[in-house]
Design a protein around this motif. Structure first.
Motif, mmCIF file in Angstrom:
data_model
loop_
_atom_site.group_PDB
_atom_site.id
_atom_site.type_symbol
_atom_site.label_atom_id
_atom_site.label_comp_id
_atom_site.label_asym_id
_atom_site.label_seq_id
_atom_site.Cartn_x
_atom_site.Cartn_y
_atom_site.Cartn_z
ATOM 1 N N MET A 1 0.930 -0.806 0.080
ATOM 2 C CA MET A 1 -0.084 -0.057 0.114
ATOM 3 C C MET A 1 0.686 1.181 -0.357
ATOM 4 N N LEU A 2 1.927 1.468 0.845
ATOM 5 C CA LEU A 2 3.129 2.190 0.899
ATOM 6 C C LEU A 2 3.756 2.761 -0.736
ATOM 7 N N ILE A 3 4.296 1.237 -1.017
ATOM 8 C CA ILE A 3 4.840 1.946 -2.164
ATOM 9 C C ILE A 3 3.952 2.223 -3.308
ATOM 10 N N GLU A 4 2.270 1.691 -3.287
ATOM 11 C CA GLU A 4 1.514 2.116 -4.382
ATOM 12 C C GLU A 4 1.131 3.967 -4.353
ATOM 13 N N ALA A 5 0.966 3.461 -3.131
ATOM 14 C CA ALA A 5 1.130 5.350 -2.690
ATOM 15 C C ALA A 5 2.065 6.519 -2.850
ATOM 16 N N THR A 6 3.246 6.095 -2.982
ATOM 17 C CA THR A 6 4.196 7.010 -2.775
ATOM 18 C C THR A 6 4.933 7.102 -4.285
ATOM 19 N N ARG A 7 4.745 6.154 -5.182
ATOM 20 C CA ARG A 7 5.214 5.417 -6.612
ATOM 21 C C ARG A 7 5.881 6.817 -7.383
ATOM 22 N N PRO B 1 9.145 12.473 -6.001
ATOM 23 C CA PRO B 1 10.943 12.326 -6.621
ATOM 24 C C PRO B 1 11.448 11.560 -6.132
ATOM 25 N N GLY B 2 11.886 10.455 -6.466
ATOM 26 C CA GLY B 2 13.621 10.142 -6.542
ATOM 27 C C GLY B 2 12.679 8.789 -5.171
ATOM 28 N N THR B 3 11.668 8.653 -6.000
ATOM 29 C CA THR B 3 11.453 7.079 -5.866
ATOM 30 C C THR B 3 10.825 6.487 -6.785
ATOM 31 N N SER B 4 11.342 6.156 -7.615
ATOM 32 C CA SER B 4 11.691 5.388 -8.683
ATOM 33 C C SER B 4 11.634 3.988 -8.865
ATOM 34 N N ARG B 5 12.015 3.398 -7.722
ATOM 35 C CA ARG B 5 12.858 1.429 -7.904
ATOM 36 C C ARG B 5 13.294 1.626 -5.979
ATOM 37 N N GLY B 6 13.205 0.096 -6.286
ATOM 38 C CA GLY B 6 13.954 -0.161 -4.985
ATOM 39 C C GLY B 6 12.672 0.158 -3.977
#
Length: 269
Positions: free
Chosen positions: A90-96, A99-104
């Motif tokens: 949920m968090l990864i999808e919400a913050t995708r 900026p700066g959250t393109s991988r990992g």
């Protein structure tokens, strides 16, 4: 502060859990399978996290990453805090889109932050999530405002060890109730028992057995939250009996399984 109060909340967004507590309890080393971020409302605490020893007081934000081993002890009489826990997906999808959250994987960088602006953003998010008539859009906006100032995505530490240990760790994650043996887990990783023990502890901060106990406790929390009785939960999670589960549960979280099961939406006083 000689008593403790604990309350869980239902939220307007899925994949999240809110907890508010007052407690003088000294929490033993434990971990969560969720991201956690919270605010110390009063009092102070000292803790050892996977990112070093820290102290947090009123107005400070505290964070924990999934699988991060931590503890907590009050400074003085106790502390009052509230936390939000996020399922990783949920968090990864919400913050995708940040900026700066393109991988990992998303990672909280600092275990404690003395940031009045972020504390205000957290408080806004917490209030909106708990509001029974909150609009999902308002909650999502508050979520992005908060996480826009937090964390970064990284490729994670010990990539080689994590790759070697992936199958063994998944075996524990998928069936924590089973009686896993060191030799079999090591064989899954292509390592000797000693090599596996050292590599696992380096990657997770826990021995394989301690990690297994944490996974059993996490499963117990899920079953109890669904309304399963403590006695049947204990057996389903691989504990010897209910008293065994209760002892470990209270040591890790500061309250009994029965109290956890009955704590939803109880007023904190």
């Amino acid at each position: 502060m000689k008593h403790q109060e604990f309350r869980r909340h239902s939220l307007c967004l899925g994949g999240m859990e809110a907890v508010e507590a007052r407690s003088p309890h000294v929490f033993g080393r434990h971990m969560h399978d969720q991201y956690g971020i919270g605010l110390i409302l009063s009092g102070a605490q000292r803790s050892a996290s996977g990112r070093g020893p820290v102290e947090a007081g009123a107005g400070d934000l505290i964070t924990v990453n999934p699988g991060e081993v931590h503890d907590g002890a009050p400074i003085g009489g106790g502390r009052h805090w509230c936390m939000l826990y996020f399922d990783p997906a949920m968090l990864i999808e919400a913050t995708r889109d940040l900026p700066g959250t393109s991988r990992g994987d998303y990672r909280f960088e600092a275990p404690v932050m003395a940031r009045a602006d972020l504390a205000c953003s957290f408080s806004m998010l917490y209030r909106r999530l708990l509001s029974r008539d909150a609009a999902a859009l308002a909650a999502e906006e508050a979520l992005l405002l908060l996480f826009g100032g937090l964390g970064s995505r990284t490729d994670g530490p010990s990539e080689r060890n994590c790759s070697l240990l992936a199958q063994a760790r998944a075996a524990i994650d998928d069936a924590p109730e089973e009686d896993h043996r060191l030799a079999r887990l090591a064989a899954m990783s292509g390592l000797s028992r000693f090599q596996f023990l050292r590599a696992f502890a380096a990657a997770t901060g826990l021995t394989p057995h301690a990690y297994l106990v944490q996974r059993r406790l996490m499963k117990a929390r899920r079953l109890l939250a669904r309304g399963e009785p403590p006695a049947t939960t204990a057996i389903a999670c691989g504990f010897a009996d209910q008293s065994h589960m209760t002892r470990l549960f209270r040591r890790a979280y500061g309250f009994t399984p029965a109290r956890f099961a009955a704590a939803s939406d109880r007023q904190v006083t």
